[in-house]
Design a protein around this motif. Sequence first.
Motif, short mmCIF file in Angstrom:
data_model
loop_
_atom_site.label_atom_id
_atom_site.label_comp_id
_atom_site.label_asym_id
_atom_site.label_seq_id
_atom_site.Cartn_x
_atom_site.Cartn_y
_atom_site.Cartn_z
N GLY A 140 0.74 -1.26 0.00
CA GLY A 140 0.00 0.00 0.00
C GLY A 140 0.77 1.30 0.00
N PHE A 141 2.08 1.26 -0.28
CA PHE A 141 2.86 2.50 -0.27
C PHE A 141 3.10 3.01 -1.69
N PRO A 142 3.10 4.33 -1.87
CA PRO A 142 3.28 4.88 -3.22
C PRO A 142 4.70 4.74 -3.74
N ASN A 143 5.67 4.63 -2.83
CA ASN A 143 7.07 4.49 -3.23
C ASN A 143 7.85 3.87 -2.07
N TYR A 144 9.12 3.55 -2.32
CA TYR A 144 9.90 2.87 -1.29
C TYR A 144 10.24 3.78 -0.12
N GLU A 145 10.45 5.07 -0.39
CA GLU A 145 10.79 6.00 0.70
C GLU A 145 9.67 6.10 1.72
N ALA A 146 8.42 6.10 1.24
CA ALA A 146 7.29 6.14 2.16
C ALA A 146 7.26 4.87 3.01
N PHE A 147 7.55 3.74 2.39
CA PHE A 147 7.64 2.46 3.08
C PHE A 147 8.75 2.51 4.14
N ARG A 148 9.91 3.01 3.74
CA ARG A 148 11.06 3.07 4.65
C ARG A 148 10.81 4.03 5.81
N ASP A 149 10.09 5.11 5.56
CA ASP A 149 9.82 6.09 6.62
C ASP A 149 9.08 5.46 7.80
N VAL A 150 8.21 4.49 7.51
CA VAL A 150 7.49 3.82 8.60
C VAL A 150 8.47 3.11 9.52
N PHE A 151 9.48 2.48 8.93
CA PHE A 151 10.48 1.76 9.73
C PHE A 151 11.40 2.74 10.46
N ARG A 152 11.68 3.87 9.83
CA ARG A 152 12.48 4.89 10.51
C ARG A 152 11.75 5.39 11.76
N ARG A 153 10.46 5.65 11.61
CA ARG A 153 9.67 6.11 12.75
C ARG A 153 9.61 5.03 13.82
N GLY A 154 9.44 3.79 13.38
CA GLY A 154 9.35 2.69 14.32
C GLY A 154 10.62 2.52 15.14
N VAL A 155 11.75 2.71 14.48
CA VAL A 155 13.04 2.58 15.17
C VAL A 155 13.26 3.74 16.12
N SER A 156 12.93 4.96 15.67
CA SER A 156 13.24 6.15 16.47
C SER A 156 12.26 6.38 17.61
N THR A 157 11.03 5.83 17.51
CA THR A 157 10.04 6.11 18.54
C THR A 157 9.93 5.01 19.59
N GLY A 158 10.65 3.91 19.41
CA GLY A 158 10.64 2.89 20.45
C GLY A 158 11.26 3.46 21.73
N THR A 159 10.82 2.95 22.88
CA THR A 159 11.39 3.46 24.13
C THR A 159 12.85 3.06 24.23
N TYR A 160 13.60 3.84 25.01
CA TYR A 160 15.01 3.51 25.20
C TYR A 160 15.15 2.13 25.83
N GLY A 161 14.23 1.81 26.73
CA GLY A 161 14.27 0.49 27.37
C GLY A 161 14.08 -0.63 26.37
N ASP A 162 13.10 -0.46 25.47
CA ASP A 162 12.86 -1.48 24.44
C ASP A 162 14.08 -1.64 23.54
N ARG A 163 14.66 -0.50 23.16
CA ARG A 163 15.81 -0.56 22.27
C ARG A 163 17.02 -1.15 22.98
N ALA A 164 17.17 -0.84 24.27
CA ALA A 164 18.28 -1.41 25.04
C ALA A 164 18.12 -2.92 25.16
N ASP A 165 16.87 -3.37 25.35
CA ASP A 165 16.62 -4.81 25.45
C ASP A 165 16.91 -5.49 24.12
N ASN A 166 16.52 -4.84 23.02
CA ASN A 166 16.82 -5.40 21.70
C ASN A 166 18.32 -5.45 21.46
N LEU A 167 19.02 -4.40 21.91
CA LEU A 167 20.48 -4.36 21.79
C LEU A 167 21.11 -5.51 22.56
N ARG A 168 20.61 -5.74 23.77
CA ARG A 168 21.14 -6.82 24.61
C ARG A 168 20.92 -8.18 23.95
N ARG A 169 19.71 -8.39 23.44
CA ARG A 169 19.39 -9.67 22.82
C ARG A 169 20.22 -9.90 21.56
#
Length: 292
Positions: free
Chosen positions: A63-92
């Motif tokens: 459903g995305f008009p182009n790849y950049e729009a698709f990628r932006d969703v993942f950028r937001r997902g990565v940047s908006t996760g809590t520090y704790g969630d990201r730290a746990d992912n880093l640890r794993r």
Amino acid sequence: MSEMPVVINEISAAYKELSPQMQRAAMVVLDDPRAVAVHSMRVMAARAGVSPPTMLRLATRVGFPNYEAFRDVFRRGVSTGTYGDRADNLRRRTGHDGVPGLIARTAEAAIHGIDGFTEAVFSHEVGRVAELAAAAETTYVVASGASFGQAVSFHYVCRLAMPGIELANNMGIRAIDGLATAGPKDLVLAISTSPYAAQTVEAAQFAHRRGVPVASVTDRRSSPIALIAEAAICIDTSSPHYYPSMITLNASLEILSAAIAVKLGPPGVKAISDYEVALRESGYYWQDPNDR
């Protein structure tokens, strides 16, 4: 607005209906969603062993008009996760591939972020911010949190060539207090990446309302300090770290300080030379007694 988990679920649901090539593209996304935020379509295609247009077809399939729009969703997902969630992912993740893997992923993300500096829009915005700073009577730098440390270094280096630069929230005062006397002939340079520091955003908005030109260094065109800016330098802060990358921020500020010195011309060169002479004459630099 789609969210990263929603898109991942849509890809998973459609997987069996995809062509073999698109399944390979889908699998590389499902295996490492954070990589989509960090890497270009070309790099992700190479990882999947497919052509870049296949990655584009996958994006349009969900459903995305182009790849950049698709990628932006993942950028937001990565940047908006809590520090704790990201730290746990880093640890794993580090538990799986060890410190060498962590180093490799961090270096890969940093290289990709700096590679974005070669894009024409980055060069244009750096040049524009440098022009605004060189022409301003006073350039006020505003930053908070981790970005404040980068701003202090930037301010120190720029001051060699451009004495009329101030750190607005220096000495413990609020940034807005430091901008109380700023006017239309000045410039406010706001520095912040997601999650945006309220003090920095509010100070930039305060200056904008008072007719003071604003420039910004941030991570996307939709950030609150980019939307009100005369020019906005946008960088990629994606990183396996639990905190947004400071590598690209520091590198972009280093480039900007050099561009400002160039825009200032001979007066800037003279200011740098005079400053250096003053430091040496004051004994600021350590010398080996045997060399004196």
